[in-house]
Each structure stands twice: as C-alpha cells, then as structure tokens.
Design an enzyme around this catalytic site. Structure first.
Site, PDB file in Angstrom:
ATOM      1  CG  ASP B 383      -2.053  -0.936   1.107  1.00 11.93           C
ATOM      2  OD1 ASP B 383      -2.232  -1.492  -0.005  1.00 11.93           O
ATOM      3  OD2 ASP B 383      -2.813  -1.115   2.093  1.00 11.93           O
ATOM      4  CD  GLU B 410      -0.669  -4.972  -9.999  1.00 11.40           C
ATOM      5  OE1 GLU B 410      -1.786  -4.964  -9.417  1.00 11.40           O
ATOM      6  OE2 GLU B 410      -0.205  -5.951 -10.599  1.00 11.40           O
TER       7      GLU B 410
END
Lengths: 250, 498
Positions: B383, B410
């Site tokens: 994250d 992503e």
C-alpha cells in the site's frame, strides 16, 4: 303523467274562470226611494242599484240584482240565495252576528216626519200615546221600541207603507231616514208634512249604510271595499250622488 | 437562521378580525342613523295617508257643502213662491243635518244657525204674502175716479216681486197730489211700509247669513293642506338627509377601503413579494444564506423564518452533496481519482479531442512484480508503494484537464490532453526514472534482513492525433497493448502504442 297533470291544471283554471265569470247576485229592497224603488218602467232603480252596478264594474263582475223583502233579506244572504246585500243597511250588533259588513257607502240620519202644526216637541214624553210608524226590523224600529215605550208603534213592511199610513191619517208620525223622507216631503202627498225636531243622533241610529256579505267571505268583502274606494276616488260615486242628491251623502 | 425580530408585530388573523369589527361598526352606525329616519319617513307618510288626506278630503267635502248652503240661501232669497222655498229649505235641512256626522261643533252650530236664518227668511216672506193677500181687498167696488187711478198705480206696484216692494218705489209712483187726494192713501202707505219693513228684515237676515257663511267658509279652509305640505317638506328633508348620510357612508367606506388597501400593500403584498424574491434567491452554492427583513404580521414573519431556514438547509445539503460527490470520485487509498472518475474523464477528454482536433495522450502504468513485492514485504508496504507512486503521478498532472487515476490494483493511468508525442514519451520516461529512484530507506531500516526495496514501473503510451480514425475503446486498447509490450520486453520501460 305530465299530460294528466296538465289537463287537470287546465280543468282547474277553466273552473276558476267559470267561478269568476259567474254573475254576482245582489239583493236590494226595492221599497226605499230614492235609494231603491221600482220606476215607472217597472225596473229597479235608485242610488243603491246604481252603486251596485258601478261596484260590479269596478270588480269586473257581471251583476244580477233582485228585490227581496226587507224582513227576509238577511236570511236569503245566509242561505246563499245571493252574494251581497246592497240595501242601505245599517250595521247593528245583531246583524253583525249573522253577516259581515263592508265599509260604509253613505251616511244619513233618522228624523220624525209629521204635521208641523200639531207637533213641535219630539221627546218621548211629548209623544206619549202618539201613533208612530216605521219599517219593521230596522234600526228605527229598534230605536223606537227602546226609547219611545209609551208611544203607539206601527211597524210596516217597508217605509213606503209607513208613509202611506201617515198620508191616510192612520198614524201621526213616521220615523225614517232624512234623505228617504226628503223625497216624500217634496212630493204632493207630503206637502202637508215636515221634518220635526232635530235629527236623532243616537248610537242606536248610527245610520251608516253598509253592504252585507255572507260570514267568512273575506275575499269578496275586501274586493267590495277596494271597489268602494275606487269609485269614490275616480268620481263615479260623486256622479251618482249628484244624480240623486244635491250634496254629498258620503 | 436569523434571530432578528420586529419590535411591534401583529397577527394577521387579529387584524382581519379588527377590520371586520370596523366594518360591522360602520354598518351599525349607518343603521342607527338611517333606521330612525326611514321610520320617520314611513310614519309621516302614514300620517299623511291615514289622517291628513282624509282630513283634506273631508274639509273639501264640507267646503263644497257650505258652498251649497250659500246657494240655498241665495235661492231662498230669490224664490218667488212658498213651494220653491219649502223644497229648498227641506234640502238645506237635510244638508245641514249631515254635518251632525262631523265632530266639528262650530260647523254644526254655524250651519244650524244658517238653517234658522233660512227658516226666518221664509217666515217673513210668508208674512209678506199674507199682507199682500189682505191688501187685495183694499179697494171696495165701485171705485171713484181718483180711486181708479190709485188702484191702477197700486196694481202696478203689486206686479213687482214682493222683494222689490220698497217705500222709495211708492214715492216714485204716487205724486204728491195723488197722495193728498186719495182717501186710500194712508192704508196703501201703511201696507207698503209694512212690506218694505219686512223686506228690510229679510235683507238684514240675508246679509248676516251671507256673512256667517263667508266666515264659515274661511274657517273651513282647513290647515290639513298646510300640514300635508309641511309633512311633505319634512319627508323630502329626511330623504335628502338620508341621501347625504349614504354619500358620507360611502365616502368613509371608500377611505377605509383605501387605507386598508395601502396597509395591505405595505404589510402583506410587499412582504410577500419580498419573501417570494427571497425564496427565489436561494442558491445551493451561495456562500451565505438568504436573510430577510422582519415583517409586520407574525404569520408572514413565520414564513420569513421558514425561508431563511430553508436557505440554510439548502446550503448545508449542497455542501454535503459536494463532499459525497468528491468521495464517489476518489480512490480511498491513494487519494487519486478512482476508476469511475477515470472512465468519465476519459470519455469527456476523448470527445473534446475529437471535437476540437486536439491531441490526447493516455498512459497506463503498472508496477512491476507487485505481487512479489506484496508477498515479500506484506500488504502494508504494498500500500505504501501505491501511495508513493500516486504522489509521483499527482505531481505530473497539475494542469487543467490532466488526470491521474488508480485504474485498479497496481495499475494507474494518466490522461494528458494537448501534448506532443515526444513530450509525452519524455514525461513517461521521467516518471519511470523517478519511480525507480524513489527512496525507501525507512522500509529498508525496518526490514534489515530483507533485500532493499525497489519499485519499477512499466508504462504503455497511447497517443491520439487529430485525423486518426480511432474510437475511445481502440485508443485505450492501444495503451493497453503498449503496456503489454513493455512487460513483454522486460519491464521497467516505456513503450509507445501503435
């Protein structure tokens, strides 16, 4: 349904018109000049008769005038033999119990008539034992019976007969209406006689002439009252008045 | 919410009730004024009809009757014989007696006196006739010469109507010699003197009677006519007064109505208009709420409060809405635009490029070996990497129309309008470099036993030039293919789509 109602209504209105178109039956006396008498042609004539005729005109009704004996005149009205009595009738409590009265249509007085050389005083004392004639069932007869008990009273069918008695010397005095007597005094037969004393102004002699209708005939009575007012105001009354009398008797 | 309030405020309902009471009061006043007047008019006309008119008629009748008495007086005076006199007197007597019906004592007394005068005149005439009758025996047969002349003259005298026999006439007829010569002269003279004296008496009575009648006539000219006239005038005055009052009443009513209208305009109509304007002026995005002046009537003021509250509420709602909207367009983790926002913006920008003939570039950015990175360092570091990348991308999309979005997982994307291809490629290269040089010292210190953290990205570039026959989908596929190629060619590189 509507047709039935319509025809019923039509029938009603027709019968109503018939009722209106029926002549008004009027009774008078025929023996009380100059108000009501038989003329030379054998016809009813006089002030009462002419007043009856113009009242009918004012009410827009046909007229049927008949002469009826005075003593039965109220009875006949009660028995529906006629609708009105136009006969110079005064209003008295006894009569009012039997019939209804309109407004008055003329006024007059009662007075004694006789030989002026024999009678000056006309009080009850002065006329003790004197023979006096007057019409039966009249306010004069009532008055005499009440006020002159010591005089000898002769009650006749009508006033003409009473005056006949006077002329024949069968009575000494007659009590009658001044206007009625005027006619007599101005005739040859009456030349010997004259009015005696002052006119009698007593409640018993309240000499207003009214028209009589059957009890409860209020609609007719009101119509007659309206007609009396009308002929008084439009001059018809005065015309008739002048024809019979040199001055107004209303 | 305003807390302003007027010092003096009134309930609309109370005011309406007051106005109603005022109107009722006015009507009651009008009624109180007009009813007695109307009653008076009615009473007066009733008096005229029931009392004065009959009085007038009766006065007129009596006047006519007394005129008739005058006629009888004259006729009796001129009558030449007893029969006429009697008939006239009888009629006059009946006429006089008819006055006994009237309540007027003077009338009765006067007419009775007049009748007495007539009787007296007739009595005197009767006396005269008797004298005349006796005088006919004055001349015994046979007559002397002188007597003959006297008789001739005397019969001449006798031929006159009895009322014309006067002593002057005697002197005219008989000369002085004749008077002296005739033996009958004293008797003739005596006879004529008597008749003449009676004539004088009759004349006297007649004159007095005429005078009496005249006085009676003027007495009879009743004041009923005057009273009627006065009453009629009063009625007219009353009616005029009533008319004036009605005009006053209407004027007052009109004034009251005018004042009420003004009050209504200022206290009701204008405030309502202001309130409506205030209501219309409510804008969700205006920085301040609507504020209105307090108004006179409490009911309207309540509405004013409601409008102000409504304005405030609208503004609050709008702000909340804006916040919600922003949230719906944002990616929770990175703070970049989310997929939904990206889709909308791409559609808009592609449409704009097509329409205005502008260039549009699309970058698809994917973190290399992100799954491995996650597995090695854990999802929290994953994250962190996403956030750091987002910061970089954010930095490159500062101009209007440019957008950095998280496409999913992503994968990130940049929308770059109005840039040349070379420019875009250079920018992509710079991004790739910057990302690879990102400093993760903190992470490396926290995880000393793990290999140092490095992050690399592959970038696919699609470039739209005006005139390219390309739709939005193909445009995106171009970028996607370019990214695929970059991955295929070994990652950590920029590839341009074709």
């Amino acid at each position: 349904m509507i047709k039935i109602i319509l025809s019923l209504l039509l029938g009603l209105s027709v019968s109503w018109n018939v009722a209106l178109a029926q002549p008004l039956r009027i009774a008078t006396e025929g023996a009380y000049p100059p108000f009501s008498y038989w003329n030379d042609q054998g016809q009813l004539a006089g002030f009462d008769i002419e007043i009856a005729q113009v009242l009918c005109q004012a009410m827009q009704r046909e007229c049927q005038i008949q002469a009826v004996e005075w003593s039965h005149i109220i009875e006949g009205l009660e028995q529906d033999q006629y609708d009105l009595v136009i006969a110079s009738m005064a209003k008295t409590p006894e009569r009012e119990r039997r019939v209804d009265f309109t407004d008055y249509y003329y006024r007059s007085h009662s007075i004694f008539v006789g030989d002026p050389s024999r009678f000056q005083e006309v009080s009850a004392e002065a006329l003790q034992g004197v023979r006096i004639a007057t019409g039966r069932d009249t306010i004069m007869s009532d008055y005499l019976q009440a006020t002159y008990p010591l005089s000898e009273l002769h009650l006749t069918e009508d006033f003409e007969k009473a005056l006949d008695l006077l002329v024949k010397g069968e009575v000494d005095l007659v009590l009658s209406d001044t206007i009625n007597i005027l006619d007599f005094l101005q005739s040859d037969a009456g030349a010997r006689f004259d009015y005696l004393g002052d006119p009698l102004i007593s409640d018993l002699l309240h000499a207003k002439a009214h028209i009589a209708v059957r009890k409860g005939q209020d609609q007719l009575r009101d119509a007659v009252n309206a007609a009396i007012l009308q002929i008084r105001l439009d001059g018809t009354y005065d015309l008739i008045n002048r024809h019979y009398f040199p001055f107004s008797i209303y | 919410m305003s807390s302003k309030s007027r010092r003096f405020q009134v309930h609309l309902a109370t005011s309406l009730f007051g106005v109603l009471a005022l109107v009722v009061f006015l009507f009651i006043i009008a009624l109180l004024v007009s009813v007695p007047l109307l009653q008076g008019i009615s009473d007066k006309s009733e008096v005229t009809r029931k009392q004065l008119l009959p009085e007038l008629v009766s006065a007129q009748r009596n006047a006519l009757k007394t005129e008739k008495i005058y006629a009888y007086l004259q006729a009796i005076y001129r009558a030449q014989n007893a029969l006429d006199e009697r008939n006239l007197r009888l009629e006059a007597q009946v006429l006089t007696q008819s006055f006994a019906f009237e309540s007027d004592q003077v009338l009765l007394e006067e007419t009775t006196a007049l009748l007495a005068s007539m009787r007296e005149m007739i009595r005197l005439r009767q006396e005269q006739r008797q004298l005349k009758h006796l005088s006919e025996n004055l001349f015994p047969e046979p007559l002397s010469r002188a007597e003959l002349a006297t008789q001739l003259l005397f019969s001449q005298l006798q031929a006159y109507p009895i009322s014309e026999v006067r002593s002057e006439r005697l002197h005219q007829l008989f000369s002085t010699e004749l008077r002296q010569s005739s033996p009958l002269w004293p008797e003739i003279s005596d006879y004529v003197q008597q008749i003449a004296a009676l004539n004088d008496q009759v004349d006297q009575i007649y004159r007095e009677a005429l005078q009496r009648q005249e006085q009676l006539a003027s007495y009879l000219s009743s004041d009923a006519a005057l009273k009627t006239q006065e009453l009629a005038l009063e009625i007219r005055n009353d009616v005029e007064r009533l008319g004036r009052y009605i005009v006053y009443f209407i004027l007052i009513a009109a004034c009251v109505a005018g004042v009420l209208l003004l009050v209504f305009r200022h206290a009701v109509q204008f405030p309502i208009e202001t309130l409506v304007r205030g209501l219309k002026a409510i804008r969700p995005d205006s920085p301040v709420g609507v504020e209105l002046q307090p108004v006179f009537f409490k009911e309207l003021d309540t509405i004013r409060h409601a409008i102000e509250d409504y304005s405030q509420m609208t503004r609050d709602l709008h702000q909340l809405n804006a916040q919600l909207h922003a949230l719906s367009q944002q990616d929770g983790l990175t703070g970049l635009a989310n997929r939904r926002c990206f889709d909308t913006t791409l559609a808009e920008e592609f449409h704009r490029a097509l329409r205005h003939g502008q260039t549009l570039s699309l970058l698809l950015i994917d973190i290399d070996h992100f799954k491995q990175l996650n597995d090695t360092y854990g999802h929290l570091i994953g994250d962190l990497c996403l956030k750091r990348l987002a910061e970089v991308l954010q930095h490159y999309t500062q101009r209007a129309g440019e957008l950095a979005a998280r496409f999913g997982g992503e994968e990130f994307t940049l929308i770059l309008p109005q840039m040349g291809l070379q420019q875009v490629l250079e920018m992509a290269e710079r991004i790739r470099l910057e990302v690879s040089e990102l400093n993760f010292d903190e992470v490396n210190r926290a995880y000393p036993d793990l290999p140092p953290l490095e992050m690399q990205v592959s970038i696919g570039v699609a470039h739209y030039l005006p005139g390219d026959h390309l739709d939005q989908e193909s445009f995106f596929i171009q970028a996607d293919k370019a990214l695929y190629r970059a991955k295929a060619e070994g990652r950590n590189r920029v590839c341009e789509g074709v």
